[in-house]
Design a protein around this motif. Structure first.
Motif, PDB file in Angstrom:
ATOM      1  N   THR A  29       0.740  -1.110  -0.126  1.00  0.00           N
ATOM      2  CA  THR A  29      -0.087  -0.164   0.092  1.00  0.00           C
ATOM      3  C   THR A  29       0.713   1.196  -0.095  1.00  0.00           C
ATOM      4  OG1 THR A  29      -0.089  -0.018   2.469  1.00  0.00           O
ATOM      5  CG2 THR A  29      -1.933  -1.162   1.147  1.00  0.00           C
ATOM      6  N   ASN A  30       0.274   2.421  -0.419  1.00  0.00           N
ATOM      7  CA  ASN A  30       0.739   3.673  -0.196  1.00  0.00           C
ATOM      8  C   ASN A  30       2.104   3.758  -1.232  1.00  0.00           C
ATOM      9  OD1 ASN A  30      -1.119   4.241   1.467  1.00  0.00           O
ATOM     10  ND2 ASN A  30       0.213   4.052   3.176  1.00  0.00           N
ATOM     11  N   ILE A  46      13.029  10.374 -16.100  1.00  0.00           N
ATOM     12  CA  ILE A  46      11.549  10.365 -15.602  1.00  0.00           C
ATOM     13  C   ILE A  46      10.654  11.233 -16.469  1.00  0.00           C
ATOM     14  CG2 ILE A  46      12.161  12.348 -13.837  1.00  0.00           C
ATOM     15  CD1 ILE A  46      10.105  10.615 -12.020  1.00  0.00           C
ATOM     16  N   VAL A  47       9.702  10.725 -16.651  1.00  0.00           N
ATOM     17  CA  VAL A  47       8.584  11.630 -17.507  1.00  0.00           C
ATOM     18  C   VAL A  47       7.563  12.061 -16.714  1.00  0.00           C
ATOM     19  CG1 VAL A  47       6.770  11.327 -19.190  1.00  0.00           C
ATOM     20  CG2 VAL A  47       8.835  10.050 -19.287  1.00  0.00           C
ATOM     21  N   ALA A  48       7.209  11.294 -15.685  1.00  0.00           N
ATOM     22  CA  ALA A  48       6.074  11.595 -14.641  1.00  0.00           C
ATOM     23  C   ALA A  48       5.980  10.711 -13.627  1.00  0.00           C
ATOM     24  CB  ALA A  48       4.576  11.820 -15.470  1.00  0.00           C
ATOM     25  N   ALA A  49       5.493  11.267 -12.425  1.00  0.00           N
ATOM     26  CA  ALA A  49       5.206  10.295 -11.349  1.00  0.00           C
ATOM     27  C   ALA A  49       4.093  10.781 -10.459  1.00  0.00           C
ATOM     28  CB  ALA A  49       6.636  10.333 -10.556  1.00  0.00           C
ATOM     29  N   ILE A  50       3.476   9.718  -9.616  1.00  0.00           N
ATOM     30  CA  ILE A  50       2.260   9.980  -9.008  1.00  0.00           C
ATOM     31  C   ILE A  50       2.284   9.483  -7.581  1.00  0.00           C
ATOM     32  CG2 ILE A  50       1.103   8.059  -9.942  1.00  0.00           C
ATOM     33  CD1 ILE A  50      -1.580  10.063  -9.997  1.00  0.00           C
ATOM     34  N   ASN A  51       1.756  10.044  -6.686  1.00  0.00           N
ATOM     35  CA  ASN A  51       1.853   9.236  -5.351  1.00  0.00           C
ATOM     36  C   ASN A  51       0.402   8.443  -5.182  1.00  0.00           C
ATOM     37  OD1 ASN A  51      -0.142  11.331  -4.994  1.00  0.00           O
ATOM     38  ND2 ASN A  51       0.606  11.867  -2.798  1.00  0.00           N
ATOM     39  N   TRP A  52       0.634   8.057  -4.169  1.00  0.00           N
ATOM     40  CA  TRP A  52      -0.749   6.769  -3.792  1.00  0.00           C
ATOM     41  C   TRP A  52      -1.853   7.321  -4.046  1.00  0.00           C
ATOM     42  CZ3 TRP A  52      -1.712   1.769  -3.245  1.00  0.00           C
ATOM     43  CH2 TRP A  52      -2.946   1.566  -2.487  1.00  0.00           C
ATOM     44  N   SER A  53      -2.145   8.672  -3.356  1.00  0.00           N
ATOM     45  CA  SER A  53      -3.512   9.265  -3.164  1.00  0.00           C
ATOM     46  C   SER A  53      -3.788  10.128  -4.461  1.00  0.00           C
ATOM     47  CB  SER A  53      -3.743  10.236  -2.066  1.00  0.00           C
ATOM     48  OG  SER A  53      -2.556  11.124  -1.945  1.00  0.00           O
ATOM     49  N   SER A  54      -2.656  10.165  -5.467  1.00  0.00           N
ATOM     50  CA  SER A  54      -3.067  10.963  -6.572  1.00  0.00           C
ATOM     51  C   SER A  54      -3.062  12.440  -6.515  1.00  0.00           C
ATOM     52  CB  SER A  54      -4.232  10.609  -7.473  1.00  0.00           C
ATOM     53  OG  SER A  54      -4.261   8.952  -7.740  1.00  0.00           O
ATOM     54  N   ALA A  74      -7.912   0.637  -7.471  1.00  0.00           N
ATOM     55  CA  ALA A  74      -8.820  -0.545  -7.419  1.00  0.00           C
ATOM     56  C   ALA A  74      -8.232  -1.541  -8.475  1.00  0.00           C
ATOM     57  CB  ALA A  74     -10.298  -0.360  -7.764  1.00  0.00           C
ATOM     58  N   LYS A  75      -7.853  -1.280  -9.712  1.00  0.00           N
ATOM     59  CA  LYS A  75      -7.326  -2.124 -10.702  1.00  0.00           C
ATOM     60  C   LYS A  75      -5.972  -2.055 -10.537  1.00  0.00           C
ATOM     61  CE  LYS A  75     -10.939  -0.850 -13.957  1.00  0.00           C
ATOM     62  NZ  LYS A  75     -11.128  -0.185 -15.359  1.00  0.00           N
ATOM     63  N   ASN A  76      -5.147  -1.552  -9.682  1.00  0.00           N
ATOM     64  CA  ASN A  76      -3.803  -1.712  -9.676  1.00  0.00           C
ATOM     65  C   ASN A  76      -3.109  -1.220 -10.864  1.00  0.00           C
ATOM     66  OD1 ASN A  76      -3.549  -2.372  -6.892  1.00  0.00           O
ATOM     67  ND2 ASN A  76      -4.144  -4.572  -7.364  1.00  0.00           N
ATOM     68  N   THR A  77      -3.516  -0.176 -11.529  1.00  0.00           N
ATOM     69  CA  THR A  77      -3.032   0.254 -12.669  1.00  0.00           C
ATOM     70  C   THR A  77      -2.853   1.699 -12.827  1.00  0.00           C
ATOM     71  OG1 THR A  77      -4.400  -1.539 -13.860  1.00  0.00           O
ATOM     72  CG2 THR A  77      -3.795   0.407 -15.168  1.00  0.00           C
ATOM     73  N   ALA A  97       7.516   0.925  -9.975  1.00  0.00           N
ATOM     74  CA  ALA A  97       6.804   1.015  -8.790  1.00  0.00           C
ATOM     75  C   ALA A  97       7.970   1.297  -7.459  1.00  0.00           C
ATOM     76  CB  ALA A  97       5.919  -0.130  -8.423  1.00  0.00           C
ATOM     77  N   SER A  98       7.489   2.066  -6.663  1.00  0.00           N
ATOM     78  CA  SER A  98       8.266   2.508  -5.530  1.00  0.00           C
ATOM     79  C   SER A  98       7.798   1.922  -4.362  1.00  0.00           C
ATOM     80  CB  SER A  98       8.745   3.796  -5.183  1.00  0.00           C
ATOM     81  OG  SER A  98       9.035   4.204  -4.092  1.00  0.00           O
ATOM     82  N   SER A  99       8.363   1.274  -3.140  1.00  0.00           N
ATOM     83  CA  SER A  99       7.863   0.785  -1.921  1.00  0.00           C
ATOM     84  C   SER A  99       7.561   2.023  -0.981  1.00  0.00           C
ATOM     85  CB  SER A  99       8.869  -0.218  -1.470  1.00  0.00           C
ATOM     86  OG  SER A  99      10.092   0.401  -1.324  1.00  0.00           O
ATOM     87  N   GLU A 100       7.868   3.216  -1.521  1.00  0.00           N
ATOM     88  CA  GLU A 100       7.746   4.170  -0.845  1.00  0.00           C
ATOM     89  C   GLU A 100       6.517   5.167  -1.134  1.00  0.00           C
ATOM     90  OE1 GLU A 100      11.228   6.391   0.013  1.00  0.00           O
ATOM     91  OE2 GLU A 100      12.350   4.660   0.736  1.00  0.00           O
ATOM     92  N   GLU A 101       5.908   5.925  -0.176  1.00  0.00           N
ATOM     93  CA  GLU A 101       4.650   6.724  -0.660  1.00  0.00           C
ATOM     94  C   GLU A 101       5.223   8.078  -1.361  1.00  0.00           C
ATOM     95  OE1 GLU A 101       2.311   7.893   2.500  1.00  0.00           O
ATOM     96  OE2 GLU A 101       0.854   8.804   1.508  1.00  0.00           O
ATOM     97  N   ARG A 102       6.567   8.615  -1.032  1.00  0.00           N
ATOM     98  CA  ARG A 102       6.850   9.752  -1.660  1.00  0.00           C
ATOM     99  C   ARG A 102       7.225   9.591  -3.221  1.00  0.00           C
ATOM    100  NH1 ARG A 102      12.273  10.647  -2.033  1.00  0.00           N
ATOM    101  NH2 ARG A 102      13.692   8.868  -0.942  1.00  0.00           N
ATOM    102  N   VAL A 103       6.907  10.559  -3.883  1.00  0.00           N
ATOM    103  CA  VAL A 103       7.415  10.799  -5.172  1.00  0.00           C
ATOM    104  C   VAL A 103       8.509  10.955  -5.541  1.00  0.00           C
ATOM    105  CG1 VAL A 103       6.846  11.763  -7.540  1.00  0.00           C
ATOM    106  CG2 VAL A 103       4.954  11.445  -5.953  1.00  0.00           C
TER     107      VAL A 103
END
Length: 123
Positions: A29-30, A46-54, A74-77, A97-103
């Motif tokens: 998660t996160n 890098i082109v773009a990145a997003i955190n867990w909560s968008s 919900a779709k893990n996509t 995918a990062s195991s951390e929440e921060r971008v």
């Protein structure tokens, strides 16, 4: 964790594509997600990145206003919408995918990678 990209292809300048990246396996998660690209003979950037909560996104200057990153938890996509494509956008695009929440803004911030999908925009 497995990441599988899809959606690449050949598109004329000014056209659009939507890349998808599906995650499977041990889903934590996160986690933050990123899209990178690598052109022949060049480094992976890098082109773009997003955190867990968008609510936090990052875009490279070269794609601001043309590309949009989004995710469906919900779709893990995660998606990357590419609009107004230019020949200089030609590259293999990788999701990560990062195991951390921060971008993270460098490849070292990401733990898992997809196999890449090729985007070609002829000049």
């Amino acid at each position: 964790v497995q990441l599988v990209e899809s959606g690449g292809g050949l598109v004329q300048a000014g056209g659009s594509l939507r890349l998808s990246c599906a995650l499977s396996g041990r889903i934590f998660t996160n986690y933050a997600m990123g899209w990178f690209r690598q052109a022949p003979g060049q480094e992976r950037d890098i082109v773009a990145a997003i955190n867990w909560s968008s609510d936090i996104t990052y875009y490279a200057d070269s794609v601001k206003g043309r590309f949009t990153i989004s995710r469906d938890i919900a779709k893990n996509t995660v998606y990357l919408q590419l609009n107004s494509l230019k020949p200089e956008d030609t590259a293999v695009y990788y999701c990560a995918a990062s195991s951390e929440e921060r971008v993270g803004l460098t490849s070292r911030a990401y733990d898992y990678w997809g196999q890449g999908t090729l985007v070609t925009v002829p000049s």
